[in-house]
Design a protein around this motif. Structure first.
Motif, short mmCIF file in Angstrom:
data_model
loop_
_atom_site.label_atom_id
_atom_site.label_comp_id
_atom_site.label_asym_id
_atom_site.label_seq_id
_atom_site.Cartn_x
_atom_site.Cartn_y
_atom_site.Cartn_z
N ILE A 51 0.88 -0.95 -0.33
CA ILE A 51 -0.16 0.02 -0.02
C ILE A 51 1.07 1.08 -0.07
O ILE A 51 0.54 2.05 -0.68
N ASP A 52 1.61 0.98 0.94
CA ASP A 52 2.94 2.51 1.13
C ASP A 52 3.64 2.84 -0.33
O ASP A 52 3.23 3.76 -0.25
N ARG A 53 4.06 1.80 -1.33
CA ARG A 53 3.87 2.29 -2.63
C ARG A 53 4.17 2.20 -3.70
O ARG A 53 4.25 3.20 -4.14
N ILE A 54 2.29 1.92 -3.57
CA ILE A 54 0.98 2.43 -4.38
C ILE A 54 0.88 3.94 -3.85
O ILE A 54 0.41 4.28 -5.13
N LEU A 55 0.58 3.98 -2.85
CA LEU A 55 0.15 5.22 -2.05
C LEU A 55 1.28 6.67 -2.76
O LEU A 55 1.07 7.26 -2.82
N LEU A 58 1.02 6.90 -6.68
CA LEU A 58 -0.18 7.93 -7.51
C LEU A 58 -0.10 8.77 -6.44
O LEU A 58 -0.77 9.32 -7.35
N GLN A 59 0.24 9.41 -5.48
CA GLN A 59 0.34 11.14 -5.44
C GLN A 59 1.43 11.99 -6.36
O GLN A 59 0.79 12.66 -6.89
N LYS A 60 2.24 10.84 -6.98
CA LYS A 60 3.06 12.04 -7.59
C LYS A 60 2.63 12.05 -8.73
O LYS A 60 2.71 12.41 -9.61
N GLU A 99 -9.38 9.08 -5.73
CA GLU A 99 -10.28 8.21 -5.10
C GLU A 99 -9.36 6.90 -4.94
O GLU A 99 -9.76 6.46 -3.32
N ALA A 100 -8.42 6.67 -5.40
CA ALA A 100 -7.61 5.30 -4.81
C ALA A 100 -6.79 5.42 -3.67
O ALA A 100 -6.60 5.61 -2.58
N ILE A 101 -6.21 6.61 -4.17
CA ILE A 101 -5.74 7.43 -2.66
C ILE A 101 -6.40 7.39 -1.69
O ILE A 101 -5.74 7.00 -0.35
N GLU A 102 -7.37 8.61 -1.67
CA GLU A 102 -9.07 7.91 -0.46
C GLU A 102 -8.50 6.80 0.07
O GLU A 102 -8.78 6.53 1.80
N PHE A 107 -6.44 2.79 4.60
CA PHE A 107 -6.22 1.31 4.83
C PHE A 107 -4.10 0.83 5.18
O PHE A 107 -4.03 -0.15 5.62
N ALA A 108 -4.15 2.61 4.91
CA ALA A 108 -2.62 2.27 5.35
C ALA A 108 -1.95 1.42 6.64
O ALA A 108 -0.95 1.03 5.65
N SER A 109 -1.99 2.25 7.17
CA SER A 109 -2.00 1.60 8.86
C SER A 109 -2.56 0.63 9.08
O SER A 109 -1.72 -0.12 10.00
N ASP A 110 -2.90 -0.43 8.16
CA ASP A 110 -3.84 -1.94 8.60
C ASP A 110 -3.47 -2.84 7.35
O ASP A 110 -4.06 -2.82 6.26
N SER A 111 -1.96 -3.38 7.48
CA SER A 111 -1.71 -4.41 6.47
C SER A 111 -3.05 -5.49 6.12
O SER A 111 -2.09 -6.08 5.01
#
Length: 125
Positions: A51-55, A58-60, A99-102, A107-111
């Motif tokens: 999730i962290d990598r995708i986030l 996506l932000q960039k 929308e995906a970022i939101e 879920f970022a803190s929930d693996s």
């Protein structure tokens, strides 16, 4: 609801809007490219991506797509009956990223969100 279910819900919504506005070339295209972007993100998660990598990506990517959309608005590279095709593509994809970022941030803190998504593919569910 896990992460993949939340993304699938967004994909279904975008797909429904694509069909709903099929006679409106702008809205139909916008929702199609938004749906396509969300499907790619879901596929990455189902393949076990973090999730962290995708986030981070996506932000960039969203910022880049927004910039490209602005450029296309002023200097279109492809104009289809008065509609700037690439501007629509970039807007739809940027909104899909947003929308995906939101959803991902929830879920970022929930693996378990990623694990459940990946495991559902592995187990055939």
């Amino acid at each position: 609801m896990n992460l993949c279910e939340a993304l699938k819900r967004l994909i279904e919504l975008a797909g429904g809007n694509h069909k709903k506005y099929i006679d409106d070339s702008y809205l139909s295209s916008y929702h199609f490219y938004k749906m396509q972007k969300l499907e790619k993100i879901l596929a990455q998660l189902e393949a076990g991506a973090s999730i962290d990598r995708i986030l981070s990506e996506l932000q960039k990517e969203r910022l880049h797509l927004l910039q490209l959309g602005k450029e296309e608005a002023f200097h279109p590279t492809f104009d289809w009956y008065g509609e700037h095709h690439w501007e629509i593509v970039y807007e739809g994809e940027a909104d899909g990223c947003k929308e995906a970022i939101e959803v991902l941030e929830q879920f970022a803190s929930d693996s378990l969100g990623v694990t459940s998504c990946y495991n559902s593919q592995v187990n055939g569910n």
